[in-house]
Design a protein around this motif. Structure first.
Motif, PDB file in Angstrom:
ATOM      1  N   HIS A  99      -0.515   9.427 -16.651  1.00  0.00           N
ATOM      2  CA  HIS A  99       0.041  10.684 -17.152  1.00  0.00           C
ATOM      3  C   HIS A  99       1.233  11.137 -16.315  1.00  0.00           C
ATOM      4  N   GLU A 100       1.154  10.957 -15.007  1.00  0.00           N
ATOM      5  CA  GLU A 100       2.203  11.429 -14.103  1.00  0.00           C
ATOM      6  C   GLU A 100       3.382  10.464 -13.983  1.00  0.00           C
ATOM      7  N   GLU A 101       3.122   9.154 -14.086  1.00  0.00           N
ATOM      8  CA  GLU A 101       4.172   8.174 -13.778  1.00  0.00           C
ATOM      9  C   GLU A 101       4.423   7.132 -14.856  1.00  0.00           C
ATOM     10  N   GLY A 102       3.595   7.115 -15.912  1.00  0.00           N
ATOM     11  CA  GLY A 102       3.799   6.126 -16.962  1.00  0.00           C
ATOM     12  C   GLY A 102       3.233   4.766 -16.587  1.00  0.00           C
ATOM     13  N   TRP A 103       3.468   3.778 -17.434  1.00  0.00           N
ATOM     14  CA  TRP A 103       2.870   2.467 -17.243  1.00  0.00           C
ATOM     15  C   TRP A 103       3.409   1.737 -16.016  1.00  0.00           C
ATOM     16  N   GLY A 122     -12.862   9.297  -9.877  1.00  0.00           N
ATOM     17  CA  GLY A 122     -13.341   7.942 -10.130  1.00  0.00           C
ATOM     18  C   GLY A 122     -12.233   7.068 -10.691  1.00  0.00           C
ATOM     19  N   ILE A 123     -12.581   5.865 -11.112  1.00  0.00           N
ATOM     20  CA  ILE A 123     -11.595   4.890 -11.602  1.00  0.00           C
ATOM     21  C   ILE A 123     -10.856   5.398 -12.840  1.00  0.00           C
ATOM     22  N   LEU A 124     -11.606   5.828 -13.850  1.00  0.00           N
ATOM     23  CA  LEU A 124     -10.985   6.272 -15.103  1.00  0.00           C
ATOM     24  C   LEU A 124     -10.103   7.501 -14.884  1.00  0.00           C
ATOM     25  N   ASP A 125     -10.557   8.393 -14.023  1.00  0.00           N
ATOM     26  CA  ASP A 125      -9.762   9.586 -13.725  1.00  0.00           C
ATOM     27  C   ASP A 125      -8.466   9.199 -13.017  1.00  0.00           C
ATOM     28  N   CYS A 126      -8.544   8.236 -12.121  1.00  0.00           N
ATOM     29  CA  CYS A 126      -7.363   7.754 -11.406  1.00  0.00           C
ATOM     30  C   CYS A 126      -6.382   7.091 -12.364  1.00  0.00           C
ATOM     31  N   ILE A 127      -6.897   6.285 -13.288  1.00  0.00           N
ATOM     32  CA  ILE A 127      -6.041   5.619 -14.287  1.00  0.00           C
ATOM     33  C   ILE A 127      -5.355   6.657 -15.163  1.00  0.00           C
ATOM     34  N   ARG A 128      -6.132   7.621 -15.632  1.00  0.00           N
ATOM     35  CA  ARG A 128      -5.603   8.640 -16.542  1.00  0.00           C
ATOM     36  C   ARG A 128      -4.521   9.478 -15.863  1.00  0.00           C
ATOM     37  N   VAL A 148       3.556   2.662 -13.104  1.00  0.00           N
ATOM     38  CA  VAL A 148       2.746   2.915 -11.912  1.00  0.00           C
ATOM     39  C   VAL A 148       1.836   1.735 -11.594  1.00  0.00           C
ATOM     40  N   PHE A 149       1.441   0.993 -12.627  1.00  0.00           N
ATOM     41  CA  PHE A 149       0.513  -0.120 -12.432  1.00  0.00           C
ATOM     42  C   PHE A 149       1.201  -1.390 -11.927  1.00  0.00           C
ATOM     43  N   THR A 150       2.521  -1.313 -11.723  1.00  0.00           N
ATOM     44  CA  THR A 150       3.255  -2.452 -11.159  1.00  0.00           C
ATOM     45  C   THR A 150       3.850  -2.102  -9.799  1.00  0.00           C
ATOM     46  N   ARG A 151       3.522  -0.935  -9.277  1.00  0.00           N
ATOM     47  CA  ARG A 151       4.075  -0.513  -7.977  1.00  0.00           C
ATOM     48  C   ARG A 151       3.674  -1.483  -6.873  1.00  0.00           C
ATOM     49  N   GLY A 152       4.662  -1.927  -6.096  1.00  0.00           N
ATOM     50  CA  GLY A 152       4.383  -2.823  -4.980  1.00  0.00           C
ATOM     51  C   GLY A 152       4.172  -4.267  -5.377  1.00  0.00           C
ATOM     52  N   VAL A 176       0.833  -1.202   0.000  1.00  0.00           N
ATOM     53  CA  VAL A 176       0.000   0.000   0.000  1.00  0.00           C
ATOM     54  C   VAL A 176       0.872   1.258   0.000  1.00  0.00           C
ATOM     55  N   ARG A 177       1.911   1.270   0.816  1.00  0.00           N
ATOM     56  CA  ARG A 177       2.795   2.445   0.887  1.00  0.00           C
ATOM     57  C   ARG A 177       3.493   2.689  -0.451  1.00  0.00           C
ATOM     58  N   LEU A 178       3.924   1.632  -1.093  1.00  0.00           N
ATOM     59  CA  LEU A 178       4.589   1.773  -2.384  1.00  0.00           C
ATOM     60  C   LEU A 178       3.606   2.194  -3.473  1.00  0.00           C
ATOM     61  N   GLN A 179       2.387   1.725  -3.381  1.00  0.00           N
ATOM     62  CA  GLN A 179       1.386   2.021  -4.404  1.00  0.00           C
ATOM     63  C   GLN A 179       0.921   3.470  -4.398  1.00  0.00           C
ATOM     64  N   VAL A 180       0.865   4.090  -3.227  1.00  0.00           N
ATOM     65  CA  VAL A 180       0.255   5.416  -3.127  1.00  0.00           C
ATOM     66  C   VAL A 180       1.253   6.547  -2.865  1.00  0.00           C
ATOM     67  N   GLN A 181       2.545   6.242  -2.737  1.00  0.00           N
ATOM     68  CA  GLN A 181       3.495   7.300  -2.397  1.00  0.00           C
ATOM     69  C   GLN A 181       3.625   8.325  -3.525  1.00  0.00           C
ATOM     70  N   ASN A 182       3.991   9.531  -3.148  1.00  0.00           N
ATOM     71  CA  ASN A 182       4.145  10.641  -4.082  1.00  0.00           C
ATOM     72  C   ASN A 182       5.361  10.395  -4.977  1.00  0.00           C
ATOM     73  N   VAL A 183       5.141  10.406  -6.286  1.00  0.00           N
ATOM     74  CA  VAL A 183       6.233  10.112  -7.220  1.00  0.00           C
ATOM     75  C   VAL A 183       7.285  11.202  -7.218  1.00  0.00           C
ATOM     76  N   GLU A 184       6.908  12.445  -6.882  1.00  0.00           N
ATOM     77  CA  GLU A 184       7.858  13.554  -6.871  1.00  0.00           C
ATOM     78  C   GLU A 184       8.744  13.522  -5.625  1.00  0.00           C
ATOM     79  N   LYS A 185       8.196  13.042  -4.524  1.00  0.00           N
ATOM     80  CA  LYS A 185       8.954  12.926  -3.275  1.00  0.00           C
ATOM     81  C   LYS A 185       8.775  11.521  -2.695  1.00  0.00           C
ATOM     82  N   PRO A 186       9.339  10.504  -3.363  1.00  0.00           N
ATOM     83  CA  PRO A 186       9.152   9.123  -2.893  1.00  0.00           C
ATOM     84  C   PRO A 186       9.870   8.860  -1.575  1.00  0.00           C
TER      85      PRO A 186
END
Length: 275
Positions: free
Chosen positions: A218-222, A208-214, A224-228, A1-11
């Protein structure tokens, strides 16, 4: 959970091992067990529901085929979302509370139950079911692959009650089932965690889900979906190995004692199938 949601700019963490080290160093070993109350309360009911629904659905379908194994598993996964979603919401919120602090300066929630009560008081039923749709999308196919993989593995390895190596075979089959089920829908787990963690700091990022995916892409690239993913798979193998082996051995024992003459084991069907 911590790895999935951490701020990409200040990890805060650079990987699974670094995360593990940092939590122990900053929050003590007890930091690794934040949010444990929620799974302790919910997992018993979830597993009872999952294996019960899967076994009964498979019997209702009448024929043991790979497709029916997948359908029965998917049905079980869909139904258990009712318990799983609030449980994981409380777990996520508790795990994110006091990140990097040895002693919490501000403690929003005393425990998992207090967390759910406060969320309900503030946001109602909708609040405690935050992430329900993403949980449903994740769990339904995931449990289908879960039971299908276990069925295929146990048949391939020849798991029979009289086999002296049946326990190691069941453990391996269960562990591999857990890994396959997580790999099948892991990107949606990242989205679910982000939605359930959204608003913790007082700022809501996703509508929502689509907004979160988008926004995440956009911020972290593909990636992001493998974090954690590493930590998830390291956890998945032993947890599911123990779960499946325990259930199967218990059902085998009960059957051998003739206590349940009409009950066929859910995870392992002794009759030959199309596989």
């Amino acid at each position: 959970v911590r790895l999935q949601v951490q701020n990409v700019e200040k990890p805060l963490y650079h990987g699974t091992f670094h995360c593990f080290q940092s939590i122990i160093k900053q929050e003590s070993a007890f930091g690794l067990y934040k949010g444990i109350g929620s799974p302790m309360m919910g997992l018993t009911f979830i597993n009872a529901l999952v294996f019960g629904v899967q076994g009964n659905t498979l019997r209702a379908l009448g024929k043991d085929t790979p497709l029916n194994q997948f359908i029965a598993g998917s049905a079980a996964g869909a139904i258990q979302c009712v318990i799983c979603c609030p449980m994981e919401l409380a777990k996520t919120r508790m795990q994110l509370q006091g990140t990097g602090e040895y002693k919490l300066k501000t403690k929003n929630y005393k425990n998992s139950l207090d967390c759910l009560i406060k969320i309900y008081q503030k946001e109602g039923l909708r609040g405690i079911n935050r992430g329900m749709v993403s949980t449903f999308i994740r769990e339904t196919p995931s449990f289908g692959f879960y039971f299908l993989t276990y069925d295929c593995m146990t048949r391939y390895l020849g798991c029979e009650a009289e086999d002296s190596y049946v326990i190691p075979k069941l453990l391996f089959s269960g562990g591999m089932s857990g890994i396959v089920s997580w790999l099948s829908t892991y990107p949606m787990d990242v989205i679910k965690s982000r939605l359930q963690a959204d608003g913790v700091g007082g700022v809501t990022q996703y509508s929502g889900i689509l907004d979160c995916i988008r926004k995440s892409y956009h911020e972290e690239g593909w990636r992001v979906f493998t974090r954690g993913l590493t930590s998830t798979l390291l956890r998945a193998f032993p947890v599911n190995a123990a779960t499946f082996a325990t259930v199967t051995v218990f059902l085998m024992y009960m059957k051998s004692e003739d206590n349940l003459p009409e009950c066929e084991p859910g995870p392992v069907i002794p009759q030959p199938s199309s596989l």
